[in-house]
Design an enzyme around this catalytic site. Structure first.
Site, PDB file in Angstrom:
ATOM      1  N   CYS A 140     -11.860  26.618  -7.872  1.00 58.86           N
ATOM      2  CA  CYS A 140     -13.041  25.976  -7.298  1.00 58.86           C
ATOM      3  C   CYS A 140     -12.558  25.200  -6.084  1.00 58.86           C
ATOM      4  CB  CYS A 140     -13.679  25.039  -8.331  1.00 58.86           C
ATOM      5  SG  CYS A 140     -15.054  24.082  -7.671  1.00 58.86           S
ATOM      6  N   ASN A 150     -20.195  35.348  -6.964  1.00 54.25           N
ATOM      7  CA  ASN A 150     -20.987  34.339  -6.273  1.00 54.25           C
ATOM      8  C   ASN A 150     -21.671  35.022  -5.100  1.00 54.25           C
ATOM      9  OD1 ASN A 150     -19.938  31.715  -7.657  1.00 54.25           O
ATOM     10  ND2 ASN A 150     -18.116  32.916  -7.179  1.00 54.25           N
ATOM     11  N   GLU A 154     -24.338  30.119  -6.925  1.00 51.91           N
ATOM     12  CA  GLU A 154     -23.061  30.133  -7.644  1.00 51.91           C
ATOM     13  C   GLU A 154     -23.125  30.739  -9.046  1.00 51.91           C
ATOM     14  OE1 GLU A 154     -20.059  27.148  -7.997  1.00 51.91           O
ATOM     15  OE2 GLU A 154     -20.790  26.139  -6.191  1.00 51.91           O
ATOM     16  N   ARG A 155     -22.222  31.702  -9.245  1.00 51.16           N
ATOM     17  CA  ARG A 155     -22.006  32.241 -10.607  1.00 51.16           C
ATOM     18  C   ARG A 155     -21.626  31.088 -11.529  1.00 51.16           C
ATOM     19  NH1 ARG A 155     -16.694  35.893 -11.904  1.00 51.16           N
ATOM     20  NH2 ARG A 155     -15.729  33.893 -11.411  1.00 51.16           N
ATOM     21  N   CYS A 170     -20.090  25.340  -1.642  1.00 52.29           N
ATOM     22  CA  CYS A 170     -19.209  26.144  -2.494  1.00 52.29           C
ATOM     23  C   CYS A 170     -17.951  26.423  -1.673  1.00 52.29           C
ATOM     24  CB  CYS A 170     -19.898  27.448  -2.890  1.00 52.29           C
ATOM     25  SG  CYS A 170     -18.836  28.555  -3.822  1.00 52.29           S
ATOM     26  N   THR A 216     -14.890  27.891  -2.130  1.00 52.21           N
ATOM     27  CA  THR A 216     -14.326  29.241  -2.028  1.00 52.21           C
ATOM     28  C   THR A 216     -15.290  30.168  -1.292  1.00 52.21           C
ATOM     29  OG1 THR A 216     -15.203  29.617  -4.257  1.00 52.21           O
ATOM     30  CG2 THR A 216     -12.824  29.135  -4.061  1.00 52.21           C
TER      31      THR A 216
HETATM   32  N1  LIG Z   1     -18.927  29.214  -9.526  1.00 54.01           N
HETATM   33  C1  LIG Z   1     -17.649  29.784  -9.123  1.00 54.01           C
HETATM   34  C2  LIG Z   1     -16.515  28.767  -9.330  1.00 54.01           C
HETATM   35  C3  LIG Z   1     -16.724  27.504  -8.521  1.00 54.01           C
HETATM   36  C4  LIG Z   1     -16.733  27.793  -7.068  1.00 54.01           C
HETATM   37  C5  LIG Z   1     -17.248  26.687  -6.172  1.00 54.01           C
HETATM   38  N2  LIG Z   1     -17.810  25.525  -6.804  1.00 54.01           N
HETATM   39  C6  LIG Z   1     -16.190  26.285  -5.162  1.00 54.01           C
HETATM   40  O1  LIG Z   1     -16.235  25.160  -4.627  1.00 54.01           O
HETATM   41  O2  LIG Z   1     -15.322  27.143  -4.850  1.00 54.01           O
HETATM   42  C7  LIG Z   1     -17.343  31.018  -9.963  1.00 54.01           C
HETATM   43  O3  LIG Z   1     -17.588  31.001 -11.160  1.00 54.01           O
HETATM   44  O4  LIG Z   1     -16.815  31.971  -9.400  1.00 54.01           O
END
Ligand SMILES: N[C@H](CCC[C@H](N)C(=O)O)C(=O)O
Length: 269
Positions: A74, A180, A198-199, A208, A210
């Protein structure tokens, strides 16, 4: 059970931070989801746990989405993790390393901004035209620690992110783990804006990390715009993505942005 926690956010992507250096905490997915519940719990997009390193880093980072499922990485959470974990040290350092399921992350903390060196992106797919909730979209894909589908659009405000985001997140092309879903608009050369479904949150988030990285790198492939690339997120902040290209591959990807403490408390579980 009384559980101490700290609440933080990275550009509006918000997290419950837990100190599990003694490895005494064992929270099942339903309890993680309860912590993230915005009516019955603390409220957050995810939970981050500080644990002892297993392979010589300063710490180990565990990340859980709001639905209780563990995810590999994350980006916004990692920036908050860096500030929280170092705040637990007797003499807080400005540089810290931590293991994640996506690989080793190094972070640099300067005046409330945190720069993280991401794990190398992978699994890039050439763009494909997909039916997204009845609309044909050209969809790009890159894994920046977690999977990201990215569609470039002409009007970000016109996108029904909940509907199109869910359709992309669960699209057959990304089964079984899903992805995502990011929608990106070019504002000017070197500056893009993004909205993300977001997944594991199963909704649009204010940022988000990433996803910001995936969008910036895929924008570079489309436009050849050099590093660094600025990305304006839904919560209003602008994050910076740096990168190098080695033999056509992205290396030394960095994500810079805020990571703020909000409050600390105790929740009764
Ligand atoms: N929901 C994302 C993980 C968190 C990503 C996001 N909160 C970030 O800041 O990168 C997933 O399950 O692939």
């Amino acid at each position: 059970m009384q559980l101490k926690f700290t609440k933080m956010n990275g550009a509006g992507n918000d997290f419950v931070m837990l100190d599990n250096r003694d490895r005494s905490l064992s929270l099942d997915p339903s309890r993680i989801a309860h912590l993230c519940d915005r009516h019955r719990g603390i409220g957050a997009d995810g939970v981050l746990m500080v644990e002892p390193s297993l392979h010589g880093a300063d710490f180990l980072m565990r990340y859980y989405n709001a639905d209780g499922g563990e995810a590999e990485m994350c980006g916004n959470g990692a920036r908050c993790f860096a500030r929280f974990a170092t705040s637990l040290q007797a003499k807080p350092s400005e540089e810290v390393s931590f293991e994640t399921l996506a690989g080793l992350i190094r972070a640099q903390i300067t005046d409330g901004l945190v720069t993280i060196a991401m794990s190398d992106p992978h699994s890039h797919r050439p763009p494909e035209t997909l039916d997204v909730a009845g609309e044909e979209m050209e969809v790009h894909f890159l894994n920046t620690g977690v999977p990201h589908a990215v569609a470039f659009v002409s009007d970000l405000e016109a996108v029904d992110v909940r509907k199109a985001g869910a359709a992309l997140r669960y699209h057959q092309a990304f089964a079984p783990k899903g992805t995502n879903a990011n929608f990106v608009q070019t504002i000017e050369p070197g500056l893009i804006a993004i909205r993300t479904y977001e997944r594991g949150v199963e909704d649009e988030t204010l940022a988000c990390g990433t996803g910001v990285c995936a969008a910036a790198l895929l924008y570079h492939l489309k436009s050849q715009t050099p590093s660094p690339i600025s990305v304006k997120v839904r919560g209003g902040d602008t994050l910076q993505v740096g990168f190098e290209k080695v033999a056509g591959n992205f290396r030394k990807v960095t994500l810079t942005g805020p990571a703020d403490f909000v409050f600390a408390g105790t929740i009764t579980l």
